[in-house]
Scaffold this motif. Structure first.
Motif, mmCIF file in Angstrom:
data_model
loop_
_atom_site.group_PDB
_atom_site.id
_atom_site.type_symbol
_atom_site.label_atom_id
_atom_site.label_comp_id
_atom_site.label_asym_id
_atom_site.label_seq_id
_atom_site.Cartn_x
_atom_site.Cartn_y
_atom_site.Cartn_z
ATOM 1 N N GLN A 59 0.827 -1.198 0.000
ATOM 2 C CA GLN A 59 0.000 0.000 0.000
ATOM 3 C C GLN A 59 0.863 1.250 0.000
ATOM 4 O O GLN A 59 1.830 1.341 0.754
ATOM 5 C CB GLN A 59 -0.921 0.009 1.220
ATOM 6 C CG GLN A 59 -1.952 -1.110 1.221
ATOM 7 C CD GLN A 59 -2.866 -1.020 2.439
ATOM 8 O OE1 GLN A 59 -2.425 -0.751 3.539
ATOM 9 N NE2 GLN A 59 -4.150 -1.241 2.212
ATOM 10 N N ARG A 60 0.483 2.216 -0.821
ATOM 11 C CA ARG A 60 1.267 3.449 -0.918
ATOM 12 C C ARG A 60 1.129 4.298 0.336
ATOM 13 O O ARG A 60 2.085 4.925 0.780
ATOM 14 C CB ARG A 60 0.824 4.249 -2.144
ATOM 15 C CG ARG A 60 1.663 5.506 -2.352
ATOM 16 C CD ARG A 60 1.338 6.181 -3.661
ATOM 17 N NE ARG A 60 2.191 7.335 -3.899
ATOM 18 C CZ ARG A 60 2.148 8.083 -4.982
ATOM 19 N NH1 ARG A 60 1.286 7.785 -5.942
ATOM 20 N NH2 ARG A 60 2.947 9.121 -5.119
ATOM 21 N N ASN A 61 -0.082 4.334 0.907
ATOM 22 C CA ASN A 61 -0.329 5.180 2.067
ATOM 23 C C ASN A 61 -0.740 4.336 3.269
ATOM 24 O O ASN A 61 -1.011 3.148 3.151
ATOM 25 C CB ASN A 61 -1.433 6.205 1.750
ATOM 26 C CG ASN A 61 -1.062 7.115 0.595
ATOM 27 O OD1 ASN A 61 0.018 7.677 0.582
ATOM 28 N ND2 ASN A 61 -1.959 7.251 -0.370
ATOM 29 N N GLY A 62 -0.819 4.973 4.422
ATOM 30 C CA GLY A 62 -1.274 4.289 5.628
ATOM 31 C C GLY A 62 -0.136 3.703 6.440
ATOM 32 O O GLY A 62 0.933 3.390 5.913
ATOM 33 N N LEU A 63 -0.388 3.577 7.746
ATOM 34 C CA LEU A 63 0.615 3.022 8.650
ATOM 35 C C LEU A 63 -0.027 1.942 9.505
ATOM 36 O O LEU A 63 -0.231 2.108 10.701
ATOM 37 C CB LEU A 63 1.191 4.136 9.539
ATOM 38 C CG LEU A 63 2.056 5.195 8.849
ATOM 39 C CD1 LEU A 63 2.368 6.333 9.800
ATOM 40 C CD2 LEU A 63 3.338 4.585 8.309
ATOM 41 N N LYS A 67 -0.450 -4.914 8.273
ATOM 42 C CA LYS A 67 -0.385 -4.975 6.810
ATOM 43 C C LYS A 67 1.047 -4.775 6.325
ATOM 44 O O LYS A 67 1.480 -5.416 5.361
ATOM 45 C CB LYS A 67 -1.303 -3.915 6.198
ATOM 46 C CG LYS A 67 -2.785 -4.205 6.379
ATOM 47 C CD LYS A 67 -3.639 -3.148 5.706
ATOM 48 C CE LYS A 67 -5.123 -3.468 5.856
ATOM 49 N NZ LYS A 67 -5.975 -2.419 5.225
ATOM 50 N N ASP A 68 1.779 -3.875 6.986
ATOM 51 C CA ASP A 68 3.152 -3.605 6.557
ATOM 52 C C ASP A 68 4.075 -4.802 6.818
ATOM 53 O O ASP A 68 4.976 -5.090 6.020
ATOM 54 C CB ASP A 68 3.684 -2.361 7.262
ATOM 55 C CG ASP A 68 3.011 -1.095 6.756
ATOM 56 O OD1 ASP A 68 2.360 -1.158 5.703
ATOM 57 O OD2 ASP A 68 3.143 -0.040 7.414
ATOM 58 N N LEU A 75 7.478 -9.487 0.264
ATOM 59 C CA LEU A 75 8.614 -8.991 -0.513
ATOM 60 C C LEU A 75 9.853 -9.854 -0.287
ATOM 61 O O LEU A 75 10.574 -10.179 -1.245
ATOM 62 C CB LEU A 75 8.922 -7.546 -0.129
ATOM 63 C CG LEU A 75 8.012 -6.466 -0.712
ATOM 64 C CD1 LEU A 75 8.324 -5.111 -0.095
ATOM 65 C CD2 LEU A 75 8.163 -6.390 -2.232
ATOM 66 N N THR A 76 10.100 -10.226 0.958
ATOM 67 C CA THR A 76 11.271 -11.063 1.262
ATOM 68 C C THR A 76 11.178 -12.394 0.536
ATOM 69 O O THR A 76 12.158 -12.843 -0.097
ATOM 70 C CB THR A 76 11.377 -11.297 2.780
ATOM 71 O OG1 THR A 76 11.457 -10.032 3.455
ATOM 72 C CG2 THR A 76 12.615 -12.112 3.110
ATOM 73 N N ALA A 77 10.009 -13.033 0.595
ATOM 74 C CA ALA A 77 9.821 -14.331 -0.060
ATOM 75 C C ALA A 77 9.983 -14.208 -1.572
ATOM 76 O O ALA A 77 10.614 -15.062 -2.218
ATOM 77 C CB ALA A 77 8.436 -14.887 0.281
ATOM 78 N N ALA A 92 7.928 5.917 -0.806
ATOM 79 C CA ALA A 92 8.279 5.727 0.602
ATOM 80 C C ALA A 92 8.108 4.293 1.084
ATOM 81 O O ALA A 92 9.035 3.701 1.657
ATOM 82 C CB ALA A 92 7.439 6.681 1.462
ATOM 83 N N LYS A 93 6.925 3.714 0.890
ATOM 84 C CA LYS A 93 6.675 2.363 1.392
ATOM 85 C C LYS A 93 7.595 1.349 0.719
ATOM 86 O O LYS A 93 8.105 0.430 1.374
ATOM 87 C CB LYS A 93 5.209 1.970 1.142
ATOM 88 C CG LYS A 93 4.216 2.529 2.147
ATOM 89 C CD LYS A 93 4.344 1.838 3.488
ATOM 90 C CE LYS A 93 3.190 2.187 4.406
ATOM 91 N NZ LYS A 93 1.921 1.551 4.038
#
Length: 371
Positions: A59-63, A67-68, A75-77, A92-93
Protein backbone atom coordinates in the motif's frame (compact mmCIF):
# COMPACT_ATOMS: atom_id res chain seq x y z
CA UNK A 1 21.81 -9.44 -15.03
CA UNK A 2 18.40 -9.37 -13.34
CA UNK A 3 17.02 -6.05 -12.04
CA UNK A 4 13.94 -5.83 -9.84
CA UNK A 5 12.12 -2.51 -9.46
CA UNK A 6 9.72 -2.24 -6.53
CA UNK A 7 7.04 0.45 -6.48
CA UNK A 8 3.98 1.12 -4.34
CA UNK A 9 2.40 2.84 -7.35
CA UNK A 10 2.55 0.43 -10.27
CA UNK A 11 0.88 2.93 -12.61
CA UNK A 12 3.87 5.21 -12.09
CA UNK A 13 6.01 2.65 -13.93
CA UNK A 14 4.55 4.04 -17.14
CA UNK A 15 3.94 7.61 -16.01
CA UNK A 16 7.35 8.23 -14.42
CA UNK A 17 9.76 5.31 -14.93
CA UNK A 18 8.88 3.99 -18.38
CA UNK A 19 12.02 5.25 -20.13
CA UNK A 20 14.30 4.01 -17.34
CA UNK A 21 12.82 0.51 -17.33
CA UNK A 22 12.91 0.39 -21.13
CA UNK A 23 16.59 1.41 -21.07
CA UNK A 24 17.31 -1.63 -18.88
CA UNK A 25 15.35 -3.92 -21.18
CA UNK A 26 17.03 -2.51 -24.30
CA UNK A 27 20.43 -3.03 -22.67
CA UNK A 28 19.70 -6.75 -22.48
CA UNK A 29 18.86 -7.05 -18.78
CA UNK A 30 16.10 -9.17 -17.36
CA UNK A 31 13.68 -6.86 -15.52
CA UNK A 32 10.88 -7.66 -13.08
CA UNK A 33 8.61 -5.04 -11.57
CA UNK A 34 6.92 -5.62 -8.23
CA UNK A 35 3.93 -3.43 -7.44
CA UNK A 36 0.53 -2.88 -5.92
CA UNK A 37 -1.79 -3.69 -8.86
CA UNK A 38 -3.17 -7.25 -8.81
CA UNK A 39 -4.68 -7.12 -12.30
CA UNK A 40 -3.43 -9.72 -14.77
CA UNK A 41 -4.09 -7.21 -17.55
CA UNK A 42 -1.37 -4.98 -16.13
CA UNK A 43 1.07 -7.88 -16.15
CA UNK A 44 0.33 -8.46 -19.82
CA UNK A 45 1.00 -4.78 -20.59
CA UNK A 46 4.35 -5.01 -18.82
CA UNK A 47 5.29 -8.14 -20.78
CA UNK A 48 4.54 -6.32 -24.03
CA UNK A 49 7.18 -3.80 -22.96
CA UNK A 50 9.71 -6.56 -22.34
CA UNK A 51 9.58 -7.05 -18.57
CA UNK A 52 7.68 -9.18 -16.08
CA UNK A 53 5.41 -8.05 -13.27
CA UNK A 54 4.62 -9.51 -9.86
CA UNK A 55 2.06 -8.39 -7.31
CA UNK A 56 2.39 -7.94 -3.55
CA UNK A 57 0.02 -6.32 -1.05
CA UNK A 58 1.98 -3.09 -1.01
CA UNK A 59 0.00 0.00 0.00
CA UNK A 60 1.27 3.45 -0.92
CA UNK A 61 -0.33 5.18 2.07
CA UNK A 62 -1.27 4.29 5.63
CA UNK A 63 0.62 3.02 8.65
CA UNK A 64 -0.94 -0.31 9.57
CA UNK A 65 1.83 -2.40 11.19
CA UNK A 66 0.07 -5.71 10.52
CA UNK A 67 -0.38 -4.98 6.81
CA UNK A 68 3.15 -3.60 6.56
CA UNK A 69 4.65 -6.71 8.18
CA UNK A 70 2.69 -8.80 5.68
CA UNK A 71 4.21 -6.67 2.91
CA UNK A 72 7.69 -7.24 4.33
CA UNK A 73 7.19 -11.01 4.43
CA UNK A 74 5.80 -11.13 0.88
CA UNK A 75 8.61 -8.99 -0.51
CA UNK A 76 11.27 -11.06 1.26
CA UNK A 77 9.82 -14.33 -0.06
CA UNK A 78 9.50 -12.96 -3.60
CA UNK A 79 13.04 -11.58 -3.66
CA UNK A 80 14.37 -14.91 -2.41
CA UNK A 81 12.49 -16.57 -5.26
CA UNK A 82 13.61 -14.11 -7.98
CA UNK A 83 17.23 -13.80 -6.78
CA UNK A 84 17.87 -10.48 -8.58
CA UNK A 85 21.32 -8.97 -8.95
CA UNK A 86 20.09 -5.45 -8.22
CA UNK A 87 17.00 -3.92 -6.61
CA UNK A 88 15.71 -0.43 -7.43
CA UNK A 89 13.16 1.18 -5.07
CA UNK A 90 10.76 4.09 -5.56
CA UNK A 91 8.25 5.76 -3.18
CA UNK A 92 8.28 5.73 0.60
CA UNK A 93 6.68 2.36 1.39
CA UNK A 94 8.67 0.58 -1.30
CA UNK A 95 11.91 2.00 0.06
CA UNK A 96 11.08 1.40 3.73
CA UNK A 97 10.18 -2.25 3.29
CA UNK A 98 11.87 -3.11 -0.02
CA UNK A 99 15.37 -2.35 1.25
CA UNK A 100 14.73 -4.29 4.45
CA UNK A 101 13.33 -7.24 2.48
CA UNK A 102 16.33 -7.18 0.13
CA UNK A 103 18.70 -7.41 3.09
CA UNK A 104 16.72 -10.32 4.54
CA UNK A 105 16.92 -12.00 1.12
CA UNK A 106 20.70 -11.56 1.00
CA UNK A 107 20.72 -8.90 -1.74
CA UNK A 108 23.36 -6.21 -1.32
CA UNK A 109 22.98 -4.07 -4.46
CA UNK A 110 20.01 -1.88 -3.48
CA UNK A 111 19.26 1.60 -4.86
CA UNK A 112 16.65 3.87 -3.24
CA UNK A 113 15.22 6.76 -5.25
CA UNK A 114 13.87 9.64 -3.17
CA UNK A 115 11.90 11.43 -5.88
CA UNK A 116 10.38 13.87 -3.37
CA UNK A 117 9.81 14.08 0.37
CA UNK A 118 6.24 15.36 0.17
CA UNK A 119 4.40 17.13 2.95
CA UNK A 120 5.61 14.64 5.60
CA UNK A 121 8.92 16.51 5.88
CA UNK A 122 7.65 19.93 4.80
CA UNK A 123 4.84 20.36 7.34
CA UNK A 124 4.75 20.51 11.12
CA UNK A 125 1.13 19.54 11.66
CA UNK A 126 0.42 17.00 14.41
CA UNK A 127 -0.40 14.35 11.81
CA UNK A 128 2.85 14.77 9.87
CA UNK A 129 4.86 14.78 13.10
CA UNK A 130 3.32 11.42 14.04
CA UNK A 131 4.00 9.99 10.57
CA UNK A 132 7.61 11.26 10.69
CA UNK A 133 8.09 9.66 14.10
CA UNK A 134 7.17 6.30 12.55
CA UNK A 135 8.83 6.85 9.18
CA UNK A 136 12.22 8.15 10.37
CA UNK A 137 13.52 4.84 11.79
CA UNK A 138 12.14 2.97 8.76
CA UNK A 139 14.00 5.29 6.39
CA UNK A 140 17.17 5.14 8.47
CA UNK A 141 17.14 1.35 8.34
CA UNK A 142 16.31 1.34 4.62
CA UNK A 143 19.15 3.71 3.78
CA UNK A 144 21.53 1.64 5.87
CA UNK A 145 20.54 -1.32 3.66
CA UNK A 146 20.99 0.69 0.44
CA UNK A 147 24.11 0.92 -1.70
CA UNK A 148 23.09 4.40 -2.90
CA UNK A 149 20.30 6.81 -2.03
CA UNK A 150 19.36 8.87 -5.08
CA UNK A 151 17.82 12.34 -4.76
CA UNK A 152 16.37 14.70 -7.37
CA UNK A 153 17.22 17.93 -5.59
CA UNK A 154 19.75 19.13 -3.03
CA UNK A 155 17.11 20.40 -0.58
CA UNK A 156 15.71 16.92 0.05
CA UNK A 157 19.21 15.46 0.33
CA UNK A 158 20.33 18.09 2.83
CA UNK A 159 17.21 17.71 4.95
CA UNK A 160 17.59 13.96 5.43
CA UNK A 161 21.33 14.22 6.02
CA UNK A 162 20.70 16.93 8.63
CA UNK A 163 18.17 14.71 10.37
CA UNK A 164 20.77 11.94 10.55
CA UNK A 165 18.74 9.54 8.43
CA UNK A 166 21.28 8.97 5.68
CA UNK A 167 25.07 9.11 5.40
CA UNK A 168 26.04 11.82 2.89
CA UNK A 169 28.63 9.46 1.35
CA UNK A 170 25.76 7.23 0.20
CA UNK A 171 23.86 10.03 -1.54
CA UNK A 172 23.85 11.27 -5.11
CA UNK A 173 21.70 13.71 -7.11
CA UNK A 174 20.22 13.11 -10.58
CA UNK A 175 18.32 15.54 -12.81
CA UNK A 176 14.84 14.22 -12.14
CA UNK A 177 13.37 11.48 -14.28
CA UNK A 178 14.37 13.22 -17.47
CA UNK A 179 12.15 13.92 -20.44
CA UNK A 180 11.93 12.25 -23.86
CA UNK A 181 12.98 15.08 -26.17
CA UNK A 182 11.92 13.17 -29.29
CA UNK A 183 8.39 12.67 -27.98
CA UNK A 184 8.07 16.14 -26.46
CA UNK A 185 9.13 18.19 -29.47
CA UNK A 186 9.39 21.95 -29.40
CA UNK A 187 6.39 23.82 -30.81
CA UNK A 188 5.67 27.49 -31.41
CA UNK A 189 3.64 29.46 -28.90
CA UNK A 190 0.07 29.76 -30.23
CA UNK A 191 -0.26 33.36 -28.98
CA UNK A 192 -3.73 32.76 -27.55
CA UNK A 193 -3.16 34.00 -23.97
CA UNK A 194 -3.58 30.53 -22.46
CA UNK A 195 -2.06 29.33 -19.19
CA UNK A 196 -1.77 25.63 -18.32
CA UNK A 197 -1.52 23.73 -15.03
CA UNK A 198 -0.82 19.96 -15.04
CA UNK A 199 -0.95 17.97 -11.81
CA UNK A 200 -3.19 16.44 -9.20
CA UNK A 201 -5.71 19.00 -7.96
CA UNK A 202 -4.14 19.27 -4.51
CA UNK A 203 -3.45 22.21 -2.24
CA UNK A 204 0.26 21.27 -2.21
CA UNK A 205 0.38 21.50 -6.00
CA UNK A 206 -0.75 25.12 -5.79
CA UNK A 207 -4.09 24.61 -7.53
CA UNK A 208 -5.86 27.15 -5.31
CA UNK A 209 -3.22 29.82 -5.98
CA UNK A 210 -3.59 29.07 -9.70
CA UNK A 211 -7.37 29.55 -9.51
CA UNK A 212 -7.13 32.70 -7.39
CA UNK A 213 -4.53 34.18 -9.73
CA UNK A 214 -6.83 33.36 -12.65
CA UNK A 215 -9.56 35.40 -10.98
CA UNK A 216 -7.19 38.40 -10.68
CA UNK A 217 -5.98 38.14 -14.28
CA UNK A 218 -9.40 37.60 -15.86
CA UNK A 219 -10.71 40.74 -14.16
CA UNK A 220 -8.18 42.73 -16.25
CA UNK A 221 -7.78 40.42 -19.26
CA UNK A 222 -11.16 38.66 -19.71
CA UNK A 223 -10.09 36.76 -22.82
CA UNK A 224 -7.28 34.95 -21.02
CA UNK A 225 -7.76 31.18 -20.70
CA UNK A 226 -6.74 28.95 -17.81
CA UNK A 227 -6.55 25.19 -18.39
CA UNK A 228 -6.02 22.54 -15.73
CA UNK A 229 -5.13 18.94 -16.55
CA UNK A 230 -5.40 16.58 -13.60
CA UNK A 231 -7.64 14.48 -11.40
CA UNK A 232 -9.45 14.99 -8.16
CA UNK A 233 -7.80 12.95 -5.43
CA UNK A 234 -8.69 11.07 -2.25
CA UNK A 235 -6.12 13.22 -0.43
CA UNK A 236 -7.90 15.54 2.08
CA UNK A 237 -6.22 18.57 0.48
CA UNK A 238 -7.75 17.84 -2.93
CA UNK A 239 -10.30 20.11 -4.54
CA UNK A 240 -13.80 18.74 -4.12
CA UNK A 241 -16.10 18.09 -7.07
CA UNK A 242 -18.50 20.83 -5.92
CA UNK A 243 -15.66 23.39 -5.87
CA UNK A 244 -14.49 22.32 -9.29
CA UNK A 245 -17.98 22.73 -10.76
CA UNK A 246 -18.31 26.18 -9.16
CA UNK A 247 -15.04 27.42 -10.66
CA UNK A 248 -16.00 26.11 -14.08
CA UNK A 249 -19.42 27.77 -13.89
CA UNK A 250 -17.67 31.05 -12.99
CA UNK A 251 -15.66 30.68 -16.16
CA UNK A 252 -12.35 30.90 -14.29
CA UNK A 253 -10.88 27.54 -15.24
CA UNK A 254 -11.38 24.82 -17.81
CA UNK A 255 -10.76 21.44 -16.17
CA UNK A 256 -10.09 18.59 -18.59
CA UNK A 257 -9.37 15.80 -16.09
CA UNK A 258 -6.50 13.32 -16.22
CA UNK A 259 -4.94 12.86 -19.66
CA UNK A 260 -2.64 10.05 -20.75
CA UNK A 261 -1.07 12.39 -23.28
CA UNK A 262 -0.56 16.01 -22.18
CA UNK A 263 1.20 17.13 -25.37
CA UNK A 264 -1.92 18.55 -27.09
CA UNK A 265 -2.58 20.75 -24.05
CA UNK A 266 1.01 21.99 -23.88
CA UNK A 267 0.80 22.88 -27.58
CA UNK A 268 -2.41 24.77 -26.85
CA UNK A 269 -0.87 26.95 -24.14
CA UNK A 270 1.51 29.91 -24.18
CA UNK A 271 2.65 29.63 -20.56
CA UNK A 272 3.05 26.74 -18.13
CA UNK A 273 2.31 27.24 -14.43
CA UNK A 274 3.02 24.97 -11.45
CA UNK A 275 2.74 26.83 -8.10
CA UNK A 276 3.72 23.70 -6.14
CA UNK A 277 4.82 23.77 -2.50
CA UNK A 278 7.49 21.09 -3.04
CA UNK A 279 8.52 18.48 -5.61
CA UNK A 280 11.30 16.02 -6.36
CA UNK A 281 11.71 17.37 -9.87
CA UNK A 282 8.32 18.07 -11.48
CA UNK A 283 7.90 15.92 -14.58
CA UNK A 284 5.15 18.17 -15.93
CA UNK A 285 7.49 21.16 -15.90
CA UNK A 286 10.20 19.23 -17.76
CA UNK A 287 7.69 18.21 -20.44
CA UNK A 288 6.56 21.82 -20.88
CA UNK A 289 10.20 22.97 -21.04
CA UNK A 290 10.97 20.39 -23.71
CA UNK A 291 8.07 21.74 -25.80
CA UNK A 292 9.41 25.28 -25.52
CA UNK A 293 7.15 26.86 -22.93
CA UNK A 294 8.14 29.61 -20.48
CA UNK A 295 7.73 28.35 -16.92
CA UNK A 296 6.14 30.00 -13.90
CA UNK A 297 6.75 27.98 -10.75
CA UNK A 298 7.74 28.43 -7.12
CA UNK A 299 11.03 28.97 -5.36
CA UNK A 300 10.49 25.62 -3.63
CA UNK A 301 12.46 22.36 -3.36
CA UNK A 302 12.55 20.59 -6.71
CA UNK A 303 10.84 23.43 -8.58
CA UNK A 304 13.63 25.98 -8.28
CA UNK A 305 16.04 23.65 -10.11
CA UNK A 306 14.00 23.89 -13.31
CA UNK A 307 14.02 27.67 -13.77
CA UNK A 308 16.79 30.19 -14.25
CA UNK A 309 14.89 33.23 -13.04
CA UNK A 310 14.24 35.61 -15.90
CA UNK A 311 15.89 33.29 -18.42
CA UNK A 312 13.33 30.53 -19.07
CA UNK A 313 10.62 31.77 -16.71
CA UNK A 314 10.10 32.99 -13.20
CA UNK A 315 10.18 31.72 -9.62
CA UNK A 316 7.64 33.13 -7.16
CA UNK A 317 7.27 32.56 -3.41
CA UNK A 318 5.21 29.57 -2.30
CA UNK A 319 1.49 30.28 -1.68
CA UNK A 320 1.79 33.86 -2.95
CA UNK A 321 -1.16 34.48 -5.26
CA UNK A 322 -0.30 38.15 -5.79
CA UNK A 323 3.23 37.37 -6.99
CA UNK A 324 1.87 34.61 -9.21
CA UNK A 325 -0.67 36.90 -10.85
CA UNK A 326 1.98 39.64 -11.27
CA UNK A 327 4.24 37.33 -13.28
CA UNK A 328 1.28 36.03 -15.29
CA UNK A 329 0.56 39.62 -16.28
CA UNK A 330 4.23 40.10 -17.23
CA UNK A 331 3.91 37.22 -19.70
CA UNK A 332 0.77 38.74 -21.20
CA UNK A 333 2.44 42.15 -21.58
CA UNK A 334 5.79 40.90 -22.93
CA UNK A 335 5.08 38.34 -25.63
CA UNK A 336 8.56 38.54 -27.17
CA UNK A 337 10.19 37.87 -23.80
CA UNK A 338 7.91 34.88 -23.32
CA UNK A 339 8.95 33.48 -26.70
CA UNK A 340 12.65 33.84 -25.80
CA UNK A 341 12.05 32.17 -22.44
CA UNK A 342 10.30 29.27 -24.14
CA UNK A 343 13.28 28.76 -26.46
CA UNK A 344 15.59 28.83 -23.43
CA UNK A 345 13.41 26.23 -21.70
CA UNK A 346 14.04 23.84 -24.57
CA UNK A 347 17.78 24.52 -24.45
CA UNK A 348 17.90 23.76 -20.72
CA UNK A 349 15.88 20.58 -21.25
CA UNK A 350 18.33 19.46 -23.92
CA UNK A 351 21.38 20.23 -21.80
CA UNK A 352 20.21 19.03 -18.39
CA UNK A 353 17.07 16.89 -18.57
CA UNK A 354 17.39 14.72 -21.68
CA UNK A 355 16.10 11.34 -20.52
CA UNK A 356 18.89 9.50 -22.33
CA UNK A 357 21.51 11.43 -20.35
CA UNK A 358 19.63 10.92 -17.09
CA UNK A 359 19.29 7.19 -17.72
CA UNK A 360 23.03 6.98 -18.36
CA UNK A 361 23.53 8.52 -14.93
CA UNK A 362 21.45 5.70 -13.46
CA UNK A 363 23.54 3.14 -15.34
CA UNK A 364 26.68 4.65 -13.83
CA UNK A 365 25.22 4.81 -10.31
CA UNK A 366 24.07 1.18 -10.48
CA UNK A 367 27.25 0.00 -12.20
CA UNK A 368 25.32 -1.47 -15.13
CA UNK A 369 27.20 -2.62 -18.21
CA UNK A 370 25.01 -3.24 -21.31
CA UNK A 371 25.79 -6.55 -22.91
Amino acid sequence: MHIVIITSSAKALFNLRKELVESWVNAGFKVTAIGDLPEEDFRQVCRKHGFDYRYVTLQRNGLNPFKDLKTLRELTALLRELKPDKVFLTFAKSIAYGAWAAKRAGITNVYSLMSGLGSIYRSDSLKTKIVRFVLNPLYKNAFRCSSKVIFQNKDDLSLLVKRGLVDIDKTIIVNGSGVDLKRFEISSLPNNATFLFVGRLLKEKGIREYINAARIIKAKYPNTRFLAVGDLDTNPSSLQKEELMKYQEEGLITFVGFQEDVRPYIRECDYFVLPSYHEGTPRSVLEAMAMGRPILTTDAPGCRETVNNGINGFLVPVADTTALAYKMEFFLKHENDAIKMGINSRKIAEKKYDVEKVNQDYFHIMDLQPR
